[in-house]
Motif scaffolding. Structure first.
Motif, PDB file in Angstrom:
ATOM      1  N   GLN A 159       0.714  -1.155   0.103  1.00  0.00           N
ATOM      2  CA  GLN A 159       0.237  -0.038   0.029  1.00  0.00           C
ATOM      3  C   GLN A 159       0.795   1.217   0.233  1.00  0.00           C
ATOM      4  N   GLY A 160       2.030   1.257   0.690  1.00  0.00           N
ATOM      5  CA  GLY A 160       2.847   2.367   0.985  1.00  0.00           C
ATOM      6  C   GLY A 160       3.419   2.595  -0.396  1.00  0.00           C
ATOM      7  N   ARG A 161       3.841   1.602  -1.415  1.00  0.00           N
ATOM      8  CA  ARG A 161       4.409   1.967  -2.632  1.00  0.00           C
ATOM      9  C   ARG A 161       3.437   2.433  -3.657  1.00  0.00           C
ATOM     10  N   ARG A 162       2.389   2.540  -3.484  1.00  0.00           N
ATOM     11  CA  ARG A 162       1.203   3.103  -4.507  1.00  0.00           C
ATOM     12  C   ARG A 162       1.594   4.861  -4.317  1.00  0.00           C
ATOM     13  N   LEU A 163       1.786   5.252  -3.134  1.00  0.00           N
ATOM     14  CA  LEU A 163       1.990   6.502  -3.290  1.00  0.00           C
ATOM     15  C   LEU A 163       3.169   6.822  -2.316  1.00  0.00           C
ATOM     16  N   MET A 164       4.388   7.265  -3.070  1.00  0.00           N
ATOM     17  CA  MET A 164       5.582   7.665  -2.139  1.00  0.00           C
ATOM     18  C   MET A 164       5.814   8.758  -2.369  1.00  0.00           C
ATOM     19  N   GLN A 165       6.427   9.748  -1.507  1.00  0.00           N
ATOM     20  CA  GLN A 165       6.598  11.180  -1.149  1.00  0.00           C
ATOM     21  C   GLN A 165       7.014  11.630  -2.413  1.00  0.00           C
ATOM     22  N   THR A 166       7.423  11.292  -3.461  1.00  0.00           N
ATOM     23  CA  THR A 166       8.175  11.778  -4.797  1.00  0.00           C
ATOM     24  C   THR A 166       7.042  11.776  -5.884  1.00  0.00           C
ATOM     25  N   GLN A 167       5.680  11.142  -5.201  1.00  0.00           N
ATOM     26  CA  GLN A 167       4.651  11.019  -6.522  1.00  0.00           C
ATOM     27  C   GLN A 167       3.800  12.403  -6.111  1.00  0.00           C
ATOM     28  N   SER A 168       3.140  12.572  -7.293  1.00  0.00           N
ATOM     29  CA  SER A 168       2.003  13.514  -7.037  1.00  0.00           C
ATOM     30  C   SER A 168       0.705  13.117  -7.163  1.00  0.00           C
ATOM     31  N   LYS A 169       0.642  11.809  -7.371  1.00  0.00           N
ATOM     32  CA  LYS A 169      -0.681  11.120  -7.238  1.00  0.00           C
ATOM     33  C   LYS A 169      -0.327   9.505  -6.975  1.00  0.00           C
ATOM     34  N   PRO A 170      -1.398   8.754  -6.562  1.00  0.00           N
ATOM     35  CA  PRO A 170      -1.272   7.271  -6.477  1.00  0.00           C
ATOM     36  C   PRO A 170      -0.982   6.711  -7.881  1.00  0.00           C
ATOM     37  N   GLY A 171       0.067   5.590  -7.555  1.00  0.00           N
ATOM     38  CA  GLY A 171       0.398   4.923  -8.890  1.00  0.00           C
ATOM     39  C   GLY A 171      -0.108   3.398  -8.957  1.00  0.00           C
ATOM     40  N   LEU A 172       0.440   2.577  -9.710  1.00  0.00           N
ATOM     41  CA  LEU A 172       0.139   1.170  -9.545  1.00  0.00           C
ATOM     42  C   LEU A 172       1.152   0.482  -9.068  1.00  0.00           C
ATOM     43  N   VAL A 173       1.033  -0.783  -8.591  1.00  0.00           N
ATOM     44  CA  VAL A 173       2.104  -1.549  -7.808  1.00  0.00           C
ATOM     45  C   VAL A 173       1.822  -2.837  -8.540  1.00  0.00           C
ATOM     46  N   VAL A 174       3.076  -3.451  -9.209  1.00  0.00           N
ATOM     47  CA  VAL A 174       3.006  -4.806  -9.759  1.00  0.00           C
ATOM     48  C   VAL A 174       3.806  -5.629  -8.276  1.00  0.00           C
ATOM     49  N   VAL A 175       2.805  -6.753  -8.141  1.00  0.00           N
ATOM     50  CA  VAL A 175       3.030  -7.631  -6.662  1.00  0.00           C
ATOM     51  C   VAL A 175       3.674  -8.995  -7.405  1.00  0.00           C
ATOM     52  N   GLY A 176       5.140  -9.327  -7.145  1.00  0.00           N
ATOM     53  CA  GLY A 176       5.535 -10.548  -7.604  1.00  0.00           C
ATOM     54  C   GLY A 176       5.471 -11.453  -6.555  1.00  0.00           C
ATOM     55  N   LEU A 177       4.617 -12.481  -6.722  1.00  0.00           N
ATOM     56  CA  LEU A 177       4.396 -13.641  -5.468  1.00  0.00           C
ATOM     57  C   LEU A 177       5.026 -14.791  -6.133  1.00  0.00           C
ATOM     58  N   GLU A 178       6.473 -14.813  -5.744  1.00  0.00           N
ATOM     59  CA  GLU A 178       7.248 -15.811  -6.564  1.00  0.00           C
ATOM     60  C   GLU A 178       7.503 -17.032  -5.937  1.00  0.00           C
ATOM     61  N   GLU A 179       7.691 -18.050  -6.603  1.00  0.00           N
ATOM     62  CA  GLU A 179       8.196 -19.487  -6.282  1.00  0.00           C
ATOM     63  C   GLU A 179       7.200 -20.134  -5.222  1.00  0.00           C
ATOM     64  N   LEU A 180       6.181 -20.025  -5.616  1.00  0.00           N
ATOM     65  CA  LEU A 180       4.954 -20.720  -4.903  1.00  0.00           C
ATOM     66  C   LEU A 180       5.350 -22.400  -4.959  1.00  0.00           C
ATOM     67  N   ALA A 181       5.032 -22.863  -3.854  1.00  0.00           N
ATOM     68  CA  ALA A 181       5.694 -24.616  -3.692  1.00  0.00           C
ATOM     69  C   ALA A 181       4.635 -25.331  -4.282  1.00  0.00           C
ATOM     70  N   SER A 182       4.694 -26.692  -4.219  1.00  0.00           N
ATOM     71  CA  SER A 182       4.329 -27.883  -4.925  1.00  0.00           C
ATOM     72  C   SER A 182       3.088 -28.086  -3.842  1.00  0.00           C
ATOM     73  N   ASP A 183       2.084 -29.035  -4.277  1.00  0.00           N
ATOM     74  CA  ASP A 183       0.823 -29.248  -3.445  1.00  0.00           C
ATOM     75  C   ASP A 183       0.923 -30.478  -2.528  1.00  0.00           C
ATOM     76  N   GLU A 184       2.234 -30.869  -2.289  1.00  0.00           N
ATOM     77  CA  GLU A 184       2.494 -31.995  -1.436  1.00  0.00           C
ATOM     78  C   GLU A 184       2.194 -31.715  -0.062  1.00  0.00           C
ATOM     79  N   GLU A 185       1.400 -32.719   0.461  1.00  0.00           N
ATOM     80  CA  GLU A 185       0.980 -32.232   2.059  1.00  0.00           C
ATOM     81  C   GLU A 185       1.868 -32.331   2.911  1.00  0.00           C
ATOM     82  N   THR A 186       3.099 -32.797   2.764  1.00  0.00           N
ATOM     83  CA  THR A 186       4.038 -33.054   3.826  1.00  0.00           C
ATOM     84  C   THR A 186       5.135 -31.863   3.393  1.00  0.00           C
ATOM     85  N   ALA A 187       4.982 -31.072   2.542  1.00  0.00           N
ATOM     86  CA  ALA A 187       6.152 -30.136   2.270  1.00  0.00           C
ATOM     87  C   ALA A 187       5.895 -29.045   3.264  1.00  0.00           C
ATOM     88  N   ASP A 188       6.786 -28.087   3.355  1.00  0.00           N
ATOM     89  CA  ASP A 188       6.725 -26.973   4.075  1.00  0.00           C
ATOM     90  C   ASP A 188       7.856 -25.947   3.473  1.00  0.00           C
TER      91      ASP A 188
END
Length: 710
Positions: free
Chosen positions: A324-353
């Motif tokens: 949320q903070g990245r949408r409007l930084m101090q250097t911006q005159s208006k709110p912008g957009l944020v690309v959220v990279g949720l990377e390396e999602l694990a497998s569906d193995e029940e025993t995995a952590d």
């Protein structure tokens, strides 16, 4: 104007930069009185203004009734002398020099202040129509709030509604008004046509950034991207169209990108924010800022839960708060957009952590503002104020999940509870192939050579007749980086005296040898382990590579290791690639713990080397969260403390498949980032060596990242 499109093209090509430079000089004259006392600053500004006025006609009266006489006629601009285009091409360099001179003349002025003012001038004068509008508003000392256009099948029924600012009625003065950059297109053909233009521009810009999207990928992503762009221009095409420069999307954009290792998932995520930024700037809003937040999901659920933990008021340092903070930084005159990279999602193995289902349930709860555990079904009531604390209903957030595994049904249902994933599109990404792969190889090796000789003004022409293979692109990238080192070594003594240099890389399928030729010299290479390229006549460019092997032999007398002379020679070459920063990072994997331990110890004895040993990913954090105490040990900070570009050798021990998952992000060649990282604070992999001991089978994902397996 009937020739508006032609005028705009000429303005952008020949006039905009020069006009913005003059306006910037005028601003410096009026606002930086102390800097203007400096003779060098005064001389530079006068010189720039005189040069500009000698080429184009510039208004000098108090109201600035015209910008450029030449710009009012596209024929005049298009046929203007090469000097005009030459001056236009050097504007960025002149502005940078002027900023440097002002900084030295007045230490109270910061460069970022000057840059923001120059960016503001460029934004207000992004098009010829906007530049003329600013002159009109200044001359009449007026402000416009909004302009709406109502189209009709009959031109006589078309309407423009202009809302002016009235200080007696309006409490807040609006920002300076600017038109949509695509003004003529959107009025003539409507927002749907503009959205399709933006899609075409999006793919073209992605290609210029070096990412080659396959036809299948374009086909899968285009409908959602088109809907997203259209929603940013208007929510309802039947209503009057807002002509203010704006981009306010209402269509949630999200993708789940999965595929084999090296197919280009992370690269697509990394390039998406600058490509979106450039596309929206061109058509909708020159002031838009698209930022990037990367959150790695390849960590134990306990650690991930801490990073996503919601806390009240100013104590909330969760990933959601950072986004949320990245949408409007101090250097911006208006709110912008944020690309959220949720990377390396694990497998569906029940025993995995970590586990895919549990991770998706956690994301579903925290992104929606809930602090409790996930509950199945649609009937679970949302806690009070959860919508205000959550970020799931914000279409300015573009979510991209990446994984080597397919998305399970339970995981999909958990994510779909969030508005931001309501349009989630699952796409299997295949590595670039065919003609596109060849073009990628040519572009990449040329870029590697240019980066090596960044300070030299020279043209490089590389003729690549080399098998580019198929599938995983990481081995191809590794080979191209190796080839670039040999090309650079051949032309290094000629580069300063020749304006252009040619090199040829030819592969002989019968002998399986590759010849690199440049500047009347050549090197013959053979393929070895991991299909790496080694000189027929062994040659090492950095003495530390040979010294490391000598030290390894000495240490092996104390700690017995098993390695053949052939493999030792190949290791020496990989170390040479490492010390010359051709491989960034270099990753050596082995199932012999003693070999990895001894190798890292040998490398640590070399000049300028640092080492980090005995890292267990299951017990030692790869990176910390904002909730962790400042002194929490973690590998990322341990490496960064040695300084950017420092040579650091790291010994890692993976005792399980889960451990191999935990280290994927830290050992790949893309910058390592946390959710609160910026481009400046990211961990770049130049100078990093990872020696990885693996117990059991080596996963394909880890094998893809390896430089050599011993």
């Amino acid at each position: 104007h009937p020739d508006q499109n032609a005028i705009e093209r000429c303005y952008e090509a020949s006039a905009r930069g020069i006009y913005c430079l003059i306006l910037f000089c005028q601003k410096i004259r009026t606002s930086c009185s102390r800097a203007m006392e400096d003779a060098r600053v005064m001389e530079m500004i006068s010189k720039y203004e005189d040069e500009c006025r000698s080429l184009v006609s510039v208004a000098t009266d108090s109201h600035g009734n015209d910008i450029y006489v030449a710009a009012t006629s596209p024929k005049v601009v298009a046929s203007s002398s090469p000097s005009l285009h030459g001056l236009h091409s050097t504007v960025s360099q002149r502005v940078s020099s002027l900023m440097t001179a002002i900084e030295r003349a007045d230490h109270n002025i910061r460069r970022d202040q000057l840059q923001r003012e120059y960016d503001r001038i460029k934004s207000l004068n992004s098009t010829y129509a906007n530049a003329l509008l600013q002159i009109f508003l200044d001359s009449h000392e007026s402000s416009i709030k909004d302009i709406y256009f109502k189209g009709s099948h009959a031109p006589k029924y078309e309407r423009l509604t202009i809302y002016l600012y009235d200080p007696h009625l309006d409490e807040i003065k609006p920002q300076r008004f600017t038109f949509l950059p695509c003004l003529r297109r959107v009025i003539d053909d409507g927002p749907e046509a503009v959205a399709m233009d933006m899609v075409s521009s999006f793919w073209s810009l992605l290609l210029r950034h070096g990412y080659f999207a396959t036809s299948a990928l374009k086909e899968a992503m285009t409908p959602d991207i088109r809907n997203y762009f259209l929603s940013g221009i208007t929510n309802d095409p039947t209503l009057p169209l807002l002509l203010n420069a704006h981009f306010q999307p209402s269509y949630p954009l999200s993708f789940y990108l999965h595929g084999k290792a090296g197919s280009g998932k992370s690269s697509l995520v990394r390039y998406l924010s600058p490509v979106l930024n450039g596309t929206i700037e061109e058509y909708c809003d020159p002031d838009i800022v698209v930022r990037f937040v990367k959150q790695n999901l390849n960590k134990p659920l306990e650690n991930l839960s801490l990073e996503l933990e919601l806390r009240p008021n100013n104590n909330d340092l969760s990933v959601m708060s950072i986004i949320q903070g990245r949408r409007l930084m101090q250097t911006q005159s208006k709110p912008g957009l944020v690309v959220v990279g949720l990377e390396e999602l694990a497998s569906d193995e029940e025993t995995a952590d970590p586990n895919q289902v549990e991770t998706c349930k956690l994301l579903s709860q925290r992104f929606s503002g809930r602090t409790g555990d996930f509950r199945e079904g649609e009937g679970s009531e949302k806690p009070r104020n959860s919508t205000k604390r959550g970020i799931s209903g914000d279409a300015t957030l573009i979510a991209l999940l990446t994984s080597n595994y397919e998305l399970g049904r339970a995981s999909y249902e958990a994510l779909k509870k969030l508005d931001m994933f309501s349009n989630l599109t699952v796409i299997e990404i295949a590595a670039v192939s065919g003609v596109d792969r060849v073009e990628f190889a040519n572009t990449y090796i040329a870029q590697c050579i240019c980066d090596h000789f960044a300070d030299v003004n020279c043209n490089f022409d590389v003729e690549l007749n080399f098998p580019v293979g198929s599938g995983d692109t990481r081995p191809l990238v590794r080979h191209l980086r190796m080839l670039s080192l040999f090309v650079c070594s051949l032309i290094s003594d000629k580069i300063a005296v020749r304006p252009s240099v040619c090199a040829t890389i030819t592969h002989n399928a019968e002998t399986n040898l590759t010849t690199v030729t440049a500047s009347d010299k050549s090197i013959i290479l053979r393929e070895g382990a991991m299909d790496n390229l080694y000189p027929i006549v062994p040659y090492l460019y950095d003495s530390r590579a040979e010294s490391s092997v000598v030290e390894l032999r000495k240490l092996s007398e104390v700690i017995p290791i098993t390695i053949t002379e052939k493999r030792l020679a190949e290791l020496a070459q990989i170390l040479d690639f490492y010390y010359t920063k051709t491989l960034a990072p270099a990753v050596v994997i082995s199932k012999d713990a003693s070999l990895i331990q001894t190798l890292v110890a040998a490398i640590a004895t070399q000049d300028g080397m640092h080492s980090i040993v005995d890292v267990d990913p299951n017990a030692y954090k790869m990176m910390k969260s904002l909730y962790d105490p400042a002194d929490t040990p973690n590998l990322r900070d341990d490496i960064i403390k040695f300084g950017k570009g420092a040579f650091v050798a790291v010994e890692m021990k993976c005792n399980s498949r889960d451990d191999q998952l935990l280290i994927r992000e830290i050992i790949e060649d893309t910058p390592s980032m946390t959710a609160f990282s910026s481009n400046k604070s990211a961990l770049y992999k130049d100078g990093l060596f990872f020696g990885v001991y693996v117990e059991g089978d080596i996963t394909p994902e880890l094998r893809s990242r390896a430089s050599l397996i011993l």
